[in-house]
Write an enzyme that holds these catalytic residues in place. Structure first.
Site, PDB file in Angstrom:
ATOM      1  N   GLU A   4       7.484  16.842  15.601  1.00 25.16           N
ATOM      2  CA  GLU A   4       8.012  16.665  14.256  1.00 25.16           C
ATOM      3  C   GLU A   4       7.411  17.694  13.308  1.00 25.16           C
ATOM      4  O   GLU A   4       6.197  17.834  13.219  1.00 25.16           O
ATOM      5  CB  GLU A   4       7.711  15.248  13.773  1.00 25.16           C
ATOM      6  CG  GLU A   4       8.468  14.847  12.543  1.00 25.16           C
ATOM      7  CD  GLU A   4       8.355  13.355  12.254  1.00 25.16           C
ATOM      8  OE1 GLU A   4       9.334  12.769  11.763  1.00 25.16           O
ATOM      9  OE2 GLU A   4       7.278  12.779  12.511  1.00 25.16           O
ATOM     10  N   LYS A  25       0.872  -1.173   0.000  1.00 29.17           N
ATOM     11  CA  LYS A  25       0.000   0.000   0.000  1.00 29.17           C
ATOM     12  C   LYS A  25       0.915   1.230   0.000  1.00 29.17           C
ATOM     13  O   LYS A  25       1.399   1.670   1.030  1.00 29.17           O
ATOM     14  CB  LYS A  25      -0.910  -0.008   1.233  1.00 29.17           C
ATOM     15  CG  LYS A  25      -1.571   1.333   1.590  1.00 29.17           C
ATOM     16  CD  LYS A  25      -2.462   1.899   0.507  1.00 29.17           C
ATOM     17  CE  LYS A  25      -3.090   3.203   0.978  1.00 29.17           C
ATOM     18  NZ  LYS A  25      -2.136   4.364   0.944  1.00 29.17           N
ATOM     19  N   GLU A  48       8.150   2.109  11.648  1.00 26.87           N
ATOM     20  CA  GLU A  48       9.141   3.190  11.653  1.00 26.87           C
ATOM     21  C   GLU A  48       8.354   4.488  11.657  1.00 26.87           C
ATOM     22  O   GLU A  48       7.760   4.871  10.649  1.00 26.87           O
ATOM     23  CB  GLU A  48      10.049   3.089  10.424  1.00 26.87           C
ATOM     24  CG  GLU A  48      11.355   3.844  10.600  1.00 26.87           C
ATOM     25  CD  GLU A  48      11.453   5.083   9.748  1.00 26.87           C
ATOM     26  OE1 GLU A  48      10.825   6.093  10.129  1.00 26.87           O
ATOM     27  OE2 GLU A  48      12.133   5.047   8.727  1.00 26.87           O
ATOM     28  N   CYS A  68      12.123  11.170   8.668  1.00 28.59           N
ATOM     29  CA  CYS A  68      12.000  10.927  10.110  1.00 28.59           C
ATOM     30  C   CYS A  68      13.338  11.045  10.827  1.00 28.59           C
ATOM     31  O   CYS A  68      13.367  11.205  12.044  1.00 28.59           O
ATOM     32  CB  CYS A  68      11.388   9.549  10.360  1.00 28.59           C
ATOM     33  SG  CYS A  68       9.686   9.381   9.790  1.00 28.59           S
ATOM     34  N   VAL A 105      -0.804   7.278  13.704  1.00 26.79           N
ATOM     35  CA  VAL A 105      -1.297   6.275  12.751  1.00 26.79           C
ATOM     36  C   VAL A 105      -0.604   4.946  13.009  1.00 26.79           C
ATOM     37  O   VAL A 105      -1.235   3.884  12.981  1.00 26.79           O
ATOM     38  CB  VAL A 105      -1.075   6.738  11.303  1.00 26.79           C
ATOM     39  CG1 VAL A 105      -1.505   5.647  10.318  1.00 26.79           C
ATOM     40  CG2 VAL A 105      -1.847   8.020  11.019  1.00 26.79           C
ATOM     41  N   GLY A 106       0.702   4.986  13.282  1.00 27.58           N
ATOM     42  CA  GLY A 106       1.432   3.769  13.585  1.00 27.58           C
ATOM     43  C   GLY A 106       0.888   3.044  14.804  1.00 27.58           C
ATOM     44  O   GLY A 106       0.840   1.810  14.841  1.00 27.58           O
ATOM     45  N   THR A 128       3.448   8.730  14.170  1.00 32.68           N
ATOM     46  CA  THR A 128       3.336   7.902  15.374  1.00 32.68           C
ATOM     47  C   THR A 128       1.897   7.535  15.695  1.00 32.68           C
ATOM     48  O   THR A 128       1.605   6.382  16.065  1.00 32.68           O
ATOM     49  CB  THR A 128       3.988   8.636  16.564  1.00 32.68           C
ATOM     50  OG1 THR A 128       5.385   8.791  16.291  1.00 32.68           O
ATOM     51  CG2 THR A 128       3.810   7.859  17.854  1.00 32.68           C
ATOM     52  N   GLY A 141       5.497   5.970   8.841  1.00 37.29           N
ATOM     53  CA  GLY A 141       4.611   7.130   8.885  1.00 37.29           C
ATOM     54  C   GLY A 141       4.575   7.737  10.264  1.00 37.29           C
ATOM     55  O   GLY A 141       5.478   7.532  11.083  1.00 37.29           O
TER      56      GLY A 141
END
Length: 503
Positions: free
Chosen positions: A389, A181, A256, A290, A238-239, A236, A234
């Site tokens: 970030e 994806k 990551e 990142c 969403v991760g 944090t 992506g």
């Protein structure tokens, strides 16, 4: 059959070895960030498309068409693919620059190394040995590495091919099937790449692509019960949701996530090297990495001189059309990203940070989403701009007195992905590296990646590792096999008074 390599800028799905339209009938624009114009359409996959892709990948895995192929043959196919990739590399340079806005010089430097990733993991598949385990008694015990099944590889917009290759290479080398994806913003090079995998001889169904929105296609992929491993790059938050989805089906996950990289410059370092290294760390990829050098810590004794030289360096950076070989800084990925970054800069200045250079949209750079390379200084280490970030060409320069204060500031964040140390003192370099709470530490360099070196973070920068033997092994499960070599079977239920071993 459709053509193996798709040549247009329309990004279809790739399922079972075919480029196909989505079942939703919906498309999304693919935009060139250097101009803001639409350059193609992306087929937006729905849940049914994702389910089909996963089931096709699962069927391919269960058939053994790739999983059970002799490892020598898998390695041969991956090496053939690396050769095809290399032969087509110029098209990949230009397509990735068009789609994500990185200057062609950067794109060329990064993508030219990617065939090496597939060759490295092909070699590792041929040479990675299992363990023979010494256990008590007349037994032989050893392990086997078993591929997991279907892996979901979810990539981000900033380094589409590099981030994909970090996990696609070991996933295929170990015999897994995959569903990719890509970011809906930068799907074009991924679509081209899977066509080359088919040409190289990867069987139909082993590699599949579902394009579309993360909240639809990505969410459906993360939650699918047949997925055995998820790799995501992506943000944090969403991760975290992806990790939770993986846990519900006991799938492995490698995440990551965000970062707030620290560049620590000691006063024994050559000033020119320090300034050049800090600028590279902060502004390569328009700061959309990142591992970006988002916080530059300069020892107080050199702080004024560093600021002066760093300002001059920033002001020399050429912003412009990424397809122009002279350009050194391209646009950020979208208007939304540009506006979010500008809002953060406004808040930072209101919170007391001082502007060293930049600070606004870049004028005269075209109609795209351009920002000036920007540095702030004298910011509070606990402020938003020094903690969160930015994901843009923005860095913060802060002073420190000694090693202890440098470590306190550098480690004083919820992230722990990457940092760099700049010093001529070898003992200090290793001493500080051992105390940094980061998964990746560079000494007198930044942004270096090799397929043999593990990549990943501590704290809220994620979990698991990409690249290296660690990544290779994390695409497998170990099976323990124990053989009774005595030629005897104990009759447990014969009450003959002899001592018997249970375990």
């Amino acid at each position: 059959m459709t053509e193996a390599v798709q040549s247009s800028y329309d990004a279809k799905l790739f399922i079972g070895g075919e480029f196909v339209a989505s079942s939703t009938g919906q498309t999304m624009p693919v935009v060139d960030p250097s101009s803001g114009r639409e350059i193609g359409r992306l087929e937006a996959a729905g849940e049914a498309d994702v389910d089909q892709a996963v089931r096709v990948a699962h069927a391919a895995f269960e058939s053994g068409v790739w999983r059970d192929l002799p490892v020598q043959q898998r390695a041969r196919i991956l090496n053939k693919f690396a050769d095809l990739f290399e032969a087509d590399i110029e098209a990949f340079f230009r397509l990735e620059t068009l789609n994500n806005g990185r200057p062609i010089g950067e794109t060329r430097a990064q993508i030219s190394r990617l065939p090496q990733f597939y060759r490295y993991f092909a070699a590792l598949a041929l040479t990675r040995r299992s363990d023979v385990i010494p256990i008590e008694g007349d037994y032989l015990s050893y392990t086997q590495r078993v591929p997991l099944g279907v892996a979901a590889l979810m990539t981000s917009f900033n380094h589409p091919l590099m981030i994909l290759s970090k996990s696609l290479a070991p996933a295929l080398a170990t015999g897994n099937s995959v569903v990719i994806k890509p970011s809906e913003q930068t799907p074009l090079t991924t679509v081209r790449l899977v066509g080359l995998l088919k040409q190289a001889g990867v069987p139909d169904g082993v590699v599949n692509v579902v394009n579309g929105e993360g909240r639809v296609a990505g969410a459906a992929l993360a939650a699918h019960p047949l997925i055995k491993k998820i790799v995501f790059t992506g943000g944090t938050e969403v991760g975290r949701s992806i990790g939770e989805a993986a846990a519900r089906s006991f799938a492995k996950s490698t995440l990551e996530l965000g970062g707030k990289g620290a560049v620590i410059v000691f006063d024994d370092m050559d000033l020119e090297r320090a300034v050049n290294g800090a600028a590279f760390a902060a502004f390569i990829g328009a700061g959309q990495t990142c591992v970006c050098g988002a916080r530059i810590l300069a020892q107080r004794s050199m702080y004024p001189q560093f600021l002066e030289r760093f300002r001059a360096k920033i002001q020399s950076i050429r912003v412009g059309d990424p397809s122009d070989a002279r350009t050194q800084l391209g646009p950020v990925i979208s208007a939304r990203s540009r506006d979010r970054i500008l809002a953060m800069l406004d808040r930072a200045v209101k919170d007391g940070a001082k502007l060293l250079a930049g600070g606004s949209a870049a004028s005269g750079a075209g109609e795209g989403f351009y920002l000036q390379p920007t540095a702030l200084y004298d910011a509070d280490p606990s402020s938003e701009i020094a903690q969160e970030e930015v994901f843009g060409p923005v860095t913060v320069v802060m002073p420190f007195e000694d090693e202890a204060e440098a470590l306190r500031i550098a480690n004083g964040t919820r992230f722990g992905l990457a940092a760099s140390i700049w010093t001529q003192d070898v003992a200090r370099a290793h001493r500080v590296a051992s105390k940094l709470v980061f998964g990746i530490v560079w000494i007198n360099d930044h942004h270096r990646l090799d397929p043999a070196s593990p990549w990943g973070g501590f704290k809220q920068s994620g979990t698991g590792r990409e690249t290296g033997i660690e990544s290779f092994d994390q695409f497998t499960e170990p099976r323990s096999v124990t053989l009774n070599m005595s030629g005897k079977t104990i009759d447990w239920y014969n009450d003959d008074g002899t001592a018997k071993r249970l375990n």
